[in-house]
Design a protein around this motif. Structure first.
Motif, PDB file in Angstrom:
ATOM      1  N   VAL A 273      -6.061   0.757  -4.025  1.00 51.57           N
ATOM      2  CA  VAL A 273      -6.533   0.244  -2.731  1.00 51.57           C
ATOM      3  C   VAL A 273      -7.874   0.873  -2.373  1.00 51.57           C
ATOM      4  N   LEU A 274      -7.993   2.184  -2.535  1.00 47.15           N
ATOM      5  CA  LEU A 274      -9.242   2.879  -2.197  1.00 47.15           C
ATOM      6  C   LEU A 274     -10.373   2.465  -3.129  1.00 47.15           C
ATOM      7  N   GLU A 275     -10.025   2.175  -4.376  1.00 48.96           N
ATOM      8  CA  GLU A 275     -11.051   1.730  -5.331  1.00 48.96           C
ATOM      9  C   GLU A 275     -11.588   0.363  -4.925  1.00 48.96           C
ATOM     10  N   VAL A 276     -10.694  -0.526  -4.525  1.00 50.82           N
ATOM     11  CA  VAL A 276     -11.094  -1.879  -4.122  1.00 50.82           C
ATOM     12  C   VAL A 276     -11.861  -1.855  -2.800  1.00 50.82           C
ATOM     13  N   ALA A 277     -11.466  -0.954  -1.890  1.00 47.37           N
ATOM     14  CA  ALA A 277     -12.065  -0.926  -0.546  1.00 47.37           C
ATOM     15  C   ALA A 277     -13.550  -0.583  -0.581  1.00 47.37           C
ATOM     16  N   ARG A 278     -13.955   0.240  -1.546  1.00 42.58           N
ATOM     17  CA  ARG A 278     -15.361   0.676  -1.652  1.00 42.58           C
ATOM     18  C   ARG A 278     -15.900   1.138  -0.294  1.00 42.58           C
ATOM     19  N   SER A 279     -15.165   2.036   0.298  1.00 41.47           N
ATOM     20  CA  SER A 279     -15.519   2.515   1.642  1.00 41.47           C
ATOM     21  C   SER A 279     -16.745   3.428   1.585  1.00 41.47           C
ATOM     22  N   PRO A 280     -17.513   3.465   2.666  1.00 40.12           N
ATOM     23  CA  PRO A 280     -18.656   4.377   2.720  1.00 40.12           C
ATOM     24  C   PRO A 280     -18.193   5.831   2.773  1.00 40.12           C
ATOM     25  N   TRP A 285     -10.630   7.549   2.191  1.00 40.03           N
ATOM     26  CA  TRP A 285      -9.472   8.446   2.132  1.00 40.03           C
ATOM     27  C   TRP A 285      -8.235   7.766   2.718  1.00 40.03           C
ATOM     28  N   ALA A 286      -7.094   8.334   2.387  1.00 37.65           N
ATOM     29  CA  ALA A 286      -5.816   7.981   3.020  1.00 37.65           C
ATOM     30  C   ALA A 286      -4.952   9.227   2.948  1.00 37.65           C
ATOM     31  N   LEU A 287      -4.216   9.495   4.021  1.00 41.26           N
ATOM     32  CA  LEU A 287      -3.363  10.676   4.077  1.00 41.26           C
ATOM     33  C   LEU A 287      -1.924  10.238   4.301  1.00 41.26           C
ATOM     34  N   VAL A 288      -1.031  10.717   3.453  1.00 43.02           N
ATOM     35  CA  VAL A 288       0.394  10.429   3.606  1.00 43.02           C
ATOM     36  C   VAL A 288       1.013  11.488   4.519  1.00 43.02           C
ATOM     37  N   TRP A 289       1.917  11.043   5.385  1.00 41.81           N
ATOM     38  CA  TRP A 289       2.608  11.933   6.333  1.00 41.81           C
ATOM     39  C   TRP A 289       4.089  11.579   6.225  1.00 41.81           C
ATOM     40  N   SER A 335       4.608   7.670   6.464  1.00 39.78           N
ATOM     41  CA  SER A 335       3.490   7.026   7.149  1.00 39.78           C
ATOM     42  C   SER A 335       2.226   7.304   6.360  1.00 39.78           C
ATOM     43  N   ILE A 336       1.221   6.473   6.576  1.00 39.99           N
ATOM     44  CA  ILE A 336      -0.095   6.779   6.020  1.00 39.99           C
ATOM     45  C   ILE A 336      -1.126   6.636   7.130  1.00 39.99           C
ATOM     46  N   ILE A 337      -2.098   7.507   7.090  1.00 39.88           N
ATOM     47  CA  ILE A 337      -3.205   7.500   8.037  1.00 39.88           C
ATOM     48  C   ILE A 337      -4.449   7.158   7.232  1.00 39.88           C
ATOM     49  N   LEU A 338      -5.208   6.166   7.678  1.00 38.61           N
ATOM     50  CA  LEU A 338      -6.361   5.728   6.901  1.00 38.61           C
ATOM     51  C   LEU A 338      -7.366   4.991   7.792  1.00 38.61           C
ATOM     52  N   PRO A 339      -8.637   4.964   7.387  1.00 38.66           N
ATOM     53  CA  PRO A 339      -9.648   4.223   8.153  1.00 38.66           C
ATOM     54  C   PRO A 339      -9.469   2.708   8.014  1.00 38.66           C
ATOM     55  N   GLN A 340     -10.283   1.968   8.765  1.00 40.60           N
ATOM     56  CA  GLN A 340     -10.100   0.516   8.847  1.00 40.60           C
ATOM     57  C   GLN A 340     -10.303  -0.203   7.514  1.00 40.60           C
ATOM     58  N   ARG A 341     -11.362   0.152   6.776  1.00 42.74           N
ATOM     59  CA  ARG A 341     -11.632  -0.604   5.546  1.00 42.74           C
ATOM     60  C   ARG A 341     -10.529  -0.417   4.498  1.00 42.74           C
ATOM     61  N   PRO A 342     -10.064   0.798   4.222  1.00 41.28           N
ATOM     62  CA  PRO A 342      -8.923   0.917   3.306  1.00 41.28           C
ATOM     63  C   PRO A 342      -7.675   0.189   3.815  1.00 41.28           C
ATOM     64  N   TYR A 343      -7.472   0.182   5.146  1.00 36.74           N
ATOM     65  CA  TYR A 343      -6.316  -0.534   5.692  1.00 36.74           C
ATOM     66  C   TYR A 343      -6.435  -2.034   5.416  1.00 36.74           C
ATOM     67  N   GLN A 344      -7.633  -2.584   5.584  1.00 37.04           N
ATOM     68  CA  GLN A 344      -7.835  -4.013   5.302  1.00 37.04           C
ATOM     69  C   GLN A 344      -7.547  -4.320   3.835  1.00 37.04           C
ATOM     70  N   LYS A 359       1.689   2.530   9.335  1.00 38.03           N
ATOM     71  CA  LYS A 359       0.257   2.737   9.104  1.00 38.03           C
ATOM     72  C   LYS A 359      -0.414   3.147  10.408  1.00 38.03           C
ATOM     73  N   PHE A 360      -1.138   4.247  10.373  1.00 40.32           N
ATOM     74  CA  PHE A 360      -1.959   4.697  11.487  1.00 40.32           C
ATOM     75  C   PHE A 360      -3.413   4.492  11.082  1.00 40.32           C
ATOM     76  N   VAL A 361      -4.071   3.577  11.772  1.00 36.87           N
ATOM     77  CA  VAL A 361      -5.440   3.195  11.398  1.00 36.87           C
ATOM     78  C   VAL A 361      -6.417   3.799  12.396  1.00 36.87           C
ATOM     79  N   VAL A 362      -7.373   4.560  11.866  1.00 37.44           N
ATOM     80  CA  VAL A 362      -8.354   5.222  12.737  1.00 37.44           C
ATOM     81  C   VAL A 362      -9.649   4.423  12.720  1.00 37.44           C
ATOM     82  N   SER A 363     -10.183   4.179  13.902  1.00 35.21           N
ATOM     83  CA  SER A 363     -11.431   3.436  14.027  1.00 35.21           C
ATOM     84  C   SER A 363     -12.611   4.387  13.946  1.00 35.21           C
TER      85      SER A 363
END
Length: 372
Positions: A273-280, A285-289, A335-344, A359-363
């Motif tokens: 997912v993170l590879e496909v997201a190509r986030s800036p 990142w993504a954090l598992v909780w 749960s996972i915490i991640l920014p918007q682009r990886p979530y998409q 999923k906890f998505v941080v803007s």
């Protein structure tokens, strides 16, 4: 068997090291907002959040200290290099926190032999103006001064964060209720792990004031704080070792692993997912909780000696598909915490096994949205 040389990786470049710590500074900042969201949803109590916040703040101080320690990695020959677990956790290895704890014990001695922050800054200005050179050695000395100052302040997340007892009230005079909380940086999985146990105390003296039982309880709990042990194993062992302490609820929170396409080498859907997201930079990142919970279903009486009886707990296990027996818990929620682009990217790919993961998505503004 895992290859430790591959699992444990040193960051040798100054820029990369600073990016790593910058990433964790942002992630840890989001954890407090996630805890607040869980409180708003009534999934954590106010007291739970206070305890959780204490350890999250401590984790932030720990990373702040390590960031000072390794601020000049790769730029100055005597500056050390951070070793982190890039396969299992994404966090620094356990030995990094052990070294930090050892440094903390001698922080006063180090600081006594160092010039003040102001004196070092004045020397840096002098070198820049008079010698027209970059004062690398002075910059390194300043980073180490700031490192030891951070350690001396205390309140960090240490390899062992010994148990604290919080009185919750009395059911009646000889049945007191306590929450005990403690935390470890688990050496088996290189992750911060937080424990909370709620119990009833029928001893003659309240547990934290009991010079006989309290040190024994603390030692017992710390010895059992291993990620490889099931909650059921920990709770049953405690219940059997202390006849007048009755564990009613035990929870364990694993903070991590952290996934990052730039830094870690874990396998599985999140890496893809993170590879496909190509986030800036900063959003890769993504954090598992993970929260595990074990609760007592009922209390039974057992014989003790010739004439006595003691209370023992029967713990409830998750009845679905045998998972409770397998995990040794009443409930486990990931749960996972991640920014918007990886979530998409996660929503577009919909990998198996993530339907029931919260999923906890941080803007970019720092707000947190919760999705199931």
């Amino acid at each position: 068997m895992t290859d430790t040389a591959y699992d444990h990786f040193q960051l040798e470049d100054t820029r990369v090291t600073r990016r790593y710590f910058g990433k964790f500074e942002a992630i840890i900042g989001h954890l407090g907002r996630v805890a607040a969201t869980l409180e708003a949803e009534k999934r954590l109590s106010k007291r739970d959040v206070e305890v959780m916040t204490r350890y999250i703040v401590g984790l932030n101080y720990t990373f702040k200290a390590l960031a000072h320690k390794y601020h000049f990695s790769g730029r100055f020959e005597h500056a050390g290099k951070l070793t982190f677990d890039r396969v299992d956790s994404g966090f620094p290895v356990h030995n990094e926190l052990l070294a930090m704890a050892s440094d903390a014990a001698q922080a006063g001695k180090h600081l006594a032999g160092m010039r003040s922050v102001e004196a070092l800054k004045q020397d840096m200005v002098r070198v820049i103006l008079s010698e027209q050179a970059i004062p690398t050695k002075l910059q390194y000395a300043l980073s180490q001064r700031l490192y030891y100052e951070e350690l001396q302040k205390g309140e960090l997340f240490w390899p062992r964060n010994d148990p604290t007892a919080v009185w919750l009230g009395n059911k009646h005079q000889m049945r007191r209720e306590f929450m005990i909380h403690w935390a470890v940086y688990d050496s088996q999985i290189n992750l911060p792990t937080i424990y909370m146990m709620e119990l009833e105390d029928t001893g003659r003296i309240g547990l934290p004031k009991d010079d006989r039982r309290w040190p024994e309880v603390q030692a017992h709990l710390m010895a059992q704080s291993l990620g490889g042990l099931k909650l059921l194993t920990i709770a049953k062992g405690f219940d059997e070792d202390f006849d007048d302490l009755h564990p009613k609820r035990l929870r364990r929170f694993h903070v991590g692993p952290m996934y990052s396409h730039a830094f870690t080498r874990q396998a599985g859907p999140l890496r893809e997912v993170l590879e496909v997201a190509r986030s800036p930079v900063g959003e890769d990142w993504a954090l598992v909780w993970t929260e595990e919970e074990l609760v007592s279903a009922e209390t039974r009486k057992e014989k003790s000696g010739w004439f006595g009886t003691v209370e023992r707990e029967t713990f409830a296990l998750d009845p679905f598909a045998g998972k409770g027996a397998e995990h040794g818990a009443t409930r486990m929620e990931r749960s996972i915490i991640l920014p918007q682009r990886p979530y998409q990217a996660l929503e577009e790919r919909k990998p198996a096994g993530f339907e029931d993961v919260r999923k906890f998505v941080v803007s970019p503004t720092g707000s947190v949205l919760s999705y199931k």
